[in-house]
Design a protein around this motif. Structure first.
Motif, PDB file in Angstrom:
ATOM      1  N   TYR A 136       0.756  -1.184   0.095  1.00 55.54           N
ATOM      2  CA  TYR A 136      -0.067  -0.066   0.019  1.00 55.54           C
ATOM      3  C   TYR A 136       0.982   1.187   0.056  1.00 55.54           C
ATOM      4  O   TYR A 136       2.133   1.096   0.076  1.00 55.54           O
ATOM      5  CB  TYR A 136      -0.930   0.031   1.305  1.00 55.54           C
ATOM      6  CG  TYR A 136      -2.005  -1.231   0.888  1.00 55.54           C
ATOM      7  CD1 TYR A 136      -3.051  -1.040   0.151  1.00 55.54           C
ATOM      8  CD2 TYR A 136      -1.745  -2.400   1.763  1.00 55.54           C
ATOM      9  CE1 TYR A 136      -3.889  -1.840  -0.073  1.00 55.54           C
ATOM     10  CE2 TYR A 136      -2.920  -3.216   1.526  1.00 55.54           C
ATOM     11  CZ  TYR A 136      -3.958  -3.244   0.671  1.00 55.54           C
ATOM     12  OH  TYR A 136      -5.009  -4.074   0.639  1.00 55.54           O
ATOM     13  N   LEU A 137       0.329   2.310  -0.059  1.00 52.81           N
ATOM     14  CA  LEU A 137       1.003   3.725  -0.414  1.00 52.81           C
ATOM     15  C   LEU A 137       1.988   3.691   0.784  1.00 52.81           C
ATOM     16  O   LEU A 137       3.209   4.153   0.370  1.00 52.81           O
ATOM     17  CB  LEU A 137      -0.010   4.773  -0.717  1.00 52.81           C
ATOM     18  CG  LEU A 137       0.687   6.134  -0.765  1.00 52.81           C
ATOM     19  CD1 LEU A 137       1.690   6.234  -1.907  1.00 52.81           C
ATOM     20  CD2 LEU A 137      -0.332   7.213  -1.143  1.00 52.81           C
ATOM     21  N   GLU A 138       1.341   3.820   1.824  1.00 48.18           N
ATOM     22  CA  GLU A 138       2.289   4.199   2.998  1.00 48.18           C
ATOM     23  C   GLU A 138       3.436   3.065   3.077  1.00 48.18           C
ATOM     24  O   GLU A 138       4.597   3.394   3.636  1.00 48.18           O
ATOM     25  CB  GLU A 138       1.689   4.104   4.344  1.00 48.18           C
ATOM     26  CG  GLU A 138       0.601   5.420   4.447  1.00 48.18           C
ATOM     27  CD  GLU A 138       1.319   6.618   4.539  1.00 48.18           C
ATOM     28  OE1 GLU A 138       2.311   6.960   4.973  1.00 48.18           O
ATOM     29  OE2 GLU A 138       0.811   7.745   3.955  1.00 48.18           O
ATOM     30  N   GLN A 139       3.035   1.895   2.989  1.00 47.55           N
ATOM     31  CA  GLN A 139       4.297   0.789   2.964  1.00 47.55           C
ATOM     32  C   GLN A 139       5.283   1.124   1.950  1.00 47.55           C
ATOM     33  O   GLN A 139       6.510   0.911   2.099  1.00 47.55           O
ATOM     34  CB  GLN A 139       3.786  -0.393   2.687  1.00 47.55           C
ATOM     35  CG  GLN A 139       2.716  -1.176   3.784  1.00 47.55           C
ATOM     36  CD  GLN A 139       1.906  -2.163   3.624  1.00 47.55           C
ATOM     37  OE1 GLN A 139       1.302  -2.493   2.385  1.00 47.55           O
ATOM     38  NE2 GLN A 139       2.069  -3.067   4.409  1.00 47.55           N
ATOM     39  N   ILE A 176      10.737   2.925   0.636  1.00 45.40           N
ATOM     40  CA  ILE A 176      11.727   3.453  -0.266  1.00 45.40           C
ATOM     41  C   ILE A 176      12.554   4.341   0.481  1.00 45.40           C
ATOM     42  O   ILE A 176      13.851   4.627   0.438  1.00 45.40           O
ATOM     43  CB  ILE A 176      11.014   4.258  -1.496  1.00 45.40           C
ATOM     44  CG1 ILE A 176      10.367   3.285  -2.541  1.00 45.40           C
ATOM     45  CG2 ILE A 176      11.901   5.338  -2.025  1.00 45.40           C
ATOM     46  CD1 ILE A 176       9.413   3.927  -3.516  1.00 45.40           C
ATOM     47  N   ASN A 177      11.911   5.323   1.681  1.00 45.27           N
ATOM     48  CA  ASN A 177      12.713   6.177   2.449  1.00 45.27           C
ATOM     49  C   ASN A 177      13.418   5.388   3.355  1.00 45.27           C
ATOM     50  O   ASN A 177      14.732   5.781   3.722  1.00 45.27           O
ATOM     51  CB  ASN A 177      11.893   6.782   3.304  1.00 45.27           C
ATOM     52  CG  ASN A 177      11.095   7.993   2.574  1.00 45.27           C
ATOM     53  OD1 ASN A 177      11.414   8.286   1.387  1.00 45.27           O
ATOM     54  ND2 ASN A 177       9.664   8.341   2.894  1.00 45.27           N
ATOM     55  N   SER A 178      13.259   4.116   3.577  1.00 40.51           N
ATOM     56  CA  SER A 178      14.274   3.302   4.402  1.00 40.51           C
ATOM     57  C   SER A 178      15.560   2.958   3.735  1.00 40.51           C
ATOM     58  O   SER A 178      16.674   2.926   4.174  1.00 40.51           O
ATOM     59  CB  SER A 178      13.605   2.060   5.244  1.00 40.51           C
ATOM     60  OG  SER A 178      13.357   1.220   4.229  1.00 40.51           O
ATOM     61  N   ILE A 202      10.846  10.795  -0.074  1.00 31.69           N
ATOM     62  CA  ILE A 202       9.663  10.820  -0.813  1.00 31.69           C
ATOM     63  C   ILE A 202       8.382  10.907  -0.087  1.00 31.69           C
ATOM     64  O   ILE A 202       8.644  10.289   1.300  1.00 31.69           O
ATOM     65  CB  ILE A 202       9.295   9.806  -1.953  1.00 31.69           C
ATOM     66  CG1 ILE A 202       9.139   8.589  -1.325  1.00 31.69           C
ATOM     67  CG2 ILE A 202      10.285  10.011  -3.269  1.00 31.69           C
ATOM     68  CD1 ILE A 202       8.610   7.505  -2.418  1.00 31.69           C
ATOM     69  N   THR A 203       7.306  11.311  -0.232  1.00 36.16           N
ATOM     70  CA  THR A 203       6.004  11.497   0.732  1.00 36.16           C
ATOM     71  C   THR A 203       4.944  10.773  -0.008  1.00 36.16           C
ATOM     72  O   THR A 203       4.944  10.639  -1.206  1.00 36.16           O
ATOM     73  CB  THR A 203       5.638  12.910   1.001  1.00 36.16           C
ATOM     74  OG1 THR A 203       5.344  13.670  -0.130  1.00 36.16           O
ATOM     75  CG2 THR A 203       7.049  13.449   1.782  1.00 36.16           C
ATOM     76  N   SER A 204       3.994  10.273   0.651  1.00 36.96           N
ATOM     77  CA  SER A 204       2.718   9.972  -0.020  1.00 36.96           C
ATOM     78  C   SER A 204       2.119  10.822  -1.092  1.00 36.96           C
ATOM     79  O   SER A 204       1.551  10.479  -2.098  1.00 36.96           O
ATOM     80  CB  SER A 204       1.620   9.582   1.037  1.00 36.96           C
ATOM     81  OG  SER A 204       2.315   8.607   1.902  1.00 36.96           O
ATOM     82  N   SER A 205       2.077  12.043  -0.571  1.00 37.19           N
ATOM     83  CA  SER A 205       1.228  13.148  -1.528  1.00 37.19           C
ATOM     84  C   SER A 205       2.355  13.157  -2.951  1.00 37.19           C
ATOM     85  O   SER A 205       1.502  13.390  -3.872  1.00 37.19           O
ATOM     86  CB  SER A 205       1.408  14.576  -0.808  1.00 37.19           C
ATOM     87  OG  SER A 205       2.247  15.041  -0.428  1.00 37.19           O
ATOM     88  N   LYS A 207      -4.979  -0.057  -5.436  1.00 36.62           N
ATOM     89  CA  LYS A 207      -4.270   0.666  -4.317  1.00 36.62           C
ATOM     90  C   LYS A 207      -2.989   0.021  -3.970  1.00 36.62           C
ATOM     91  O   LYS A 207      -2.426   0.506  -2.729  1.00 36.62           O
ATOM     92  CB  LYS A 207      -5.173   0.878  -3.262  1.00 36.62           C
ATOM     93  CG  LYS A 207      -6.572   1.660  -3.469  1.00 36.62           C
ATOM     94  CD  LYS A 207      -7.334   1.814  -2.271  1.00 36.62           C
ATOM     95  CE  LYS A 207      -8.528   2.649  -2.617  1.00 36.62           C
ATOM     96  NZ  LYS A 207      -9.249   3.103  -1.397  1.00 36.62           N
ATOM     97  N   GLN A 208      -2.341  -0.952  -4.759  1.00 31.00           N
ATOM     98  CA  GLN A 208      -1.148  -1.719  -4.180  1.00 31.00           C
ATOM     99  C   GLN A 208      -0.046  -1.320  -5.250  1.00 31.00           C
ATOM    100  O   GLN A 208      -0.394  -1.305  -6.456  1.00 31.00           O
ATOM    101  CB  GLN A 208      -1.139  -2.974  -4.159  1.00 31.00           C
ATOM    102  CG  GLN A 208      -2.187  -3.292  -3.122  1.00 31.00           C
ATOM    103  CD  GLN A 208      -2.287  -4.930  -2.488  1.00 31.00           C
ATOM    104  OE1 GLN A 208      -2.201  -5.916  -3.768  1.00 31.00           O
ATOM    105  NE2 GLN A 208      -2.291  -5.202  -1.560  1.00 31.00           N
TER     106      GLN A 208
END
Length: 166
Positions: free
Chosen positions: A22-25, A30-32, A42-45, A62-63
């Motif tokens: 999902y988006l948050e995952q 990526i950020n990790s 990067i951010t979700s937005s 949504k995946q």
């Protein structure tokens, strides 16, 4: 300053999560991976905007899968150097020139190669890939520039830390 870079390695295309995140995952993954570089995020937005503008393929139910993640790594490296429209042009160019797994794995090897060189972990840049093309040279220049930006941020962070210690 080079210690976090010494162990830096991006997962190759066949190692990317491909089970649907999902988006948050996806953003967290990526950020990790980019955390050792100290300045890319990067951010979700942002991801949602890249999808809305057609730069990034739409998620499937949504995946996000390996394809999305590979493009998001590229976007993370390019976003501070070129416009979103130019990122779209570069992605279109890639689609006409190389398969995504080939292009992404090349991006990984070039980024690691440049970072290790710029941070003084090796003396020369390796020649990566077997062919030469305008497309490859453009990507190589983008990677080289991105690696320099990462190095500059590391230098500034080092300077700030040194000032706090005085």
């Amino acid at each position: 300053m080079a210690a976090p870079i010494r162990k830096f390695r991006l997962a190759r295309y066949d190692e990317l999560p491909n089970m649907g995140l999902y988006l948050e995952q996806t953003v967290k993954y990526i950020n990790s991976c980019l955390l050792p570089l100290g300045c890319l995020e990067i951010t979700s937005s942002m991801v949602s905007n890249y999808v809305k503008k057609g730069i990034l393929p739409k998620p499937v139910k949504k995946q996000y899968y390996a394809e999305h993640i590979a493009y998001l790594f590229f976007i993370a490296f390019a976003k501070n150097l070129v416009s979103i429209e130019d990122i779209g042009l570069l992605i279109d160019m890639q689609k006409h020139s190389y398969t995504l797994p080939v292009a992404y794995d090349y991006l990984c090897r070039e980024m690691e190669n440049n970072l290790f060189f710029i941070f003084g972990l090796k003396d020369t840049l390796d020649a990566i890939g077997e062919t030469e093309s305008d497309e490859k040279n453009l990507l190589r220049n983008l990677v080289f520039s991105s690696a320099h930006v990462i190095h500059m941020h590391a230098c500034f962070n080092h300077m700030r830390t040194a000032q706090k210690g005085e």
